[in-house]
Design a protein around this motif. Structure first.
Motif, PDB file in Angstrom:
ATOM      1  N   ARG A  15     -15.393  -8.716  -5.727  1.00 39.31           N
ATOM      2  CA  ARG A  15     -16.037  -9.972  -5.353  1.00 39.31           C
ATOM      3  C   ARG A  15     -16.798 -10.574  -6.536  1.00 39.31           C
ATOM      4  N   ILE A  16     -17.319  -9.705  -7.404  1.00 38.18           N
ATOM      5  CA  ILE A  16     -18.078 -10.171  -8.566  1.00 38.18           C
ATOM      6  C   ILE A  16     -17.196 -11.010  -9.489  1.00 38.18           C
ATOM      7  N   ILE A  17     -15.926 -10.648  -9.632  1.00 44.03           N
ATOM      8  CA  ILE A  17     -15.014 -11.423 -10.483  1.00 44.03           C
ATOM      9  C   ILE A  17     -14.854 -12.831  -9.912  1.00 44.03           C
ATOM     10  N   GLY A  18     -14.673 -12.933  -8.607  1.00 42.88           N
ATOM     11  CA  GLY A  18     -14.570 -14.245  -7.964  1.00 42.88           C
ATOM     12  C   GLY A  18     -15.837 -15.058  -8.125  1.00 42.88           C
ATOM     13  N   CYS A  19     -16.978 -14.412  -7.922  1.00 42.02           N
ATOM     14  CA  CYS A  19     -18.273 -15.095  -8.107  1.00 42.02           C
ATOM     15  C   CYS A  19     -18.401 -15.606  -9.538  1.00 42.02           C
ATOM     16  N   ASN A  20     -18.057 -14.766 -10.509  1.00 40.56           N
ATOM     17  CA  ASN A  20     -18.203 -15.157 -11.904  1.00 40.56           C
ATOM     18  C   ASN A  20     -17.255 -16.283 -12.293  1.00 40.56           C
ATOM     19  N   ALA A  21     -16.069 -16.305 -11.719  1.00 37.54           N
ATOM     20  CA  ALA A  21     -15.157 -17.407 -11.999  1.00 37.54           C
ATOM     21  C   ALA A  21     -15.769 -18.725 -11.542  1.00 37.54           C
ATOM     22  N   ALA A  22     -16.322 -18.731 -10.336  1.00 38.12           N
ATOM     23  CA  ALA A  22     -16.946 -19.944  -9.810  1.00 38.12           C
ATOM     24  C   ALA A  22     -18.209 -20.300 -10.596  1.00 38.12           C
ATOM     25  N   LYS A  33     -11.346 -13.795  -3.446  1.00 37.84           N
ATOM     26  CA  LYS A  33     -11.420 -15.087  -2.752  1.00 37.84           C
ATOM     27  C   LYS A  33     -12.797 -15.279  -2.122  1.00 37.84           C
ATOM     28  N   ALA A  34     -13.340 -14.226  -1.528  1.00 38.42           N
ATOM     29  CA  ALA A  34     -14.658 -14.311  -0.897  1.00 38.42           C
ATOM     30  C   ALA A  34     -15.743 -14.628  -1.928  1.00 38.42           C
ATOM     31  N   GLY A  35     -15.639 -14.036  -3.106  1.00 34.91           N
ATOM     32  CA  GLY A  35     -16.617 -14.309  -4.166  1.00 34.91           C
ATOM     33  C   GLY A  35     -16.582 -15.760  -4.606  1.00 34.91           C
ATOM     34  N   ILE A  36     -15.388 -16.322  -4.709  1.00 36.35           N
ATOM     35  CA  ILE A  36     -15.251 -17.729  -5.079  1.00 36.35           C
ATOM     36  C   ILE A  36     -15.845 -18.614  -3.987  1.00 36.35           C
ATOM     37  N   GLU A  37     -15.540 -18.299  -2.731  1.00 32.96           N
ATOM     38  CA  GLU A  37     -16.059 -19.083  -1.602  1.00 32.96           C
ATOM     39  C   GLU A  37     -17.578 -19.007  -1.518  1.00 32.96           C
ATOM     40  N   GLU A  38     -18.151 -17.835  -1.773  1.00 31.80           N
ATOM     41  CA  GLU A  38     -19.614 -17.675  -1.726  1.00 31.80           C
ATOM     42  C   GLU A  38     -20.316 -18.618  -2.687  1.00 31.80           C
ATOM     43  N   GLU A  39     -19.682 -18.891  -3.800  1.00 29.84           N
ATOM     44  CA  GLU A  39     -20.276 -19.767  -4.803  1.00 29.84           C
ATOM     45  C   GLU A  39     -19.922 -21.240  -4.565  1.00 29.84           C
TER      46      GLU A  39
END
Length: 112
Positions: free
Chosen positions: A93-100, A24-30
């Motif tokens: 977190r990288i998975i969330g970032c990559n999704a976004a 979730k944090a990775g998605i929010e960061e992006e």
């Protein structure tokens, strides 16, 4: 008129809140939005595919036990974008970032 939010859908079936929170944090960061829902399935790939189909953006993440999967609704079920085990030296977190980033059309971050 009903407005449907453009969100990345996350289906989770795990007790490990650290993994869920990092994604979730990775998605929010992006700068993207997400929707988290419990799912009783034990197959991360199937969960991610169903999450992608449920997402207006066409991208979903499935978390089941020690597996994390990122899928796109335009791909075949057995061809996810990412599938990793949580026992690897991986920051979820990288998975969330990559999704976004995938949704925004930006280059993805490298996964070891």
């Amino acid at each position: 008129m009903e407005f449907i939010k453009p969100q990345i859908v996350i289906f989770a079936n795990t007790e490990n809140k650290y993994i869920v929170n990092e994604i979730k944090a990775g998605i929010e960061e992006e700068g993207a939005l997400y929707k988290l829902a419990d799912n009783k399935c034990n197959d991360a790939v199937e969960m991610a595919y169903e999450a992608a189909k449920a997402s207006v953006l066409g991208v979903g993440i499935g978390i089941a036990g020690d597996s994390i999967c990122m899928h796109c609704k335009n791909l075949e079920l057995d061809m996810p974008l990412f599938f990793v085990k949580t026992d690897m030296n991986l920051n979820p977190r990288i998975i969330g970032c990559n999704a976004a980033r995938y949704v925004k059309g930006l280059p993805l971050k490298y996964i070891d």
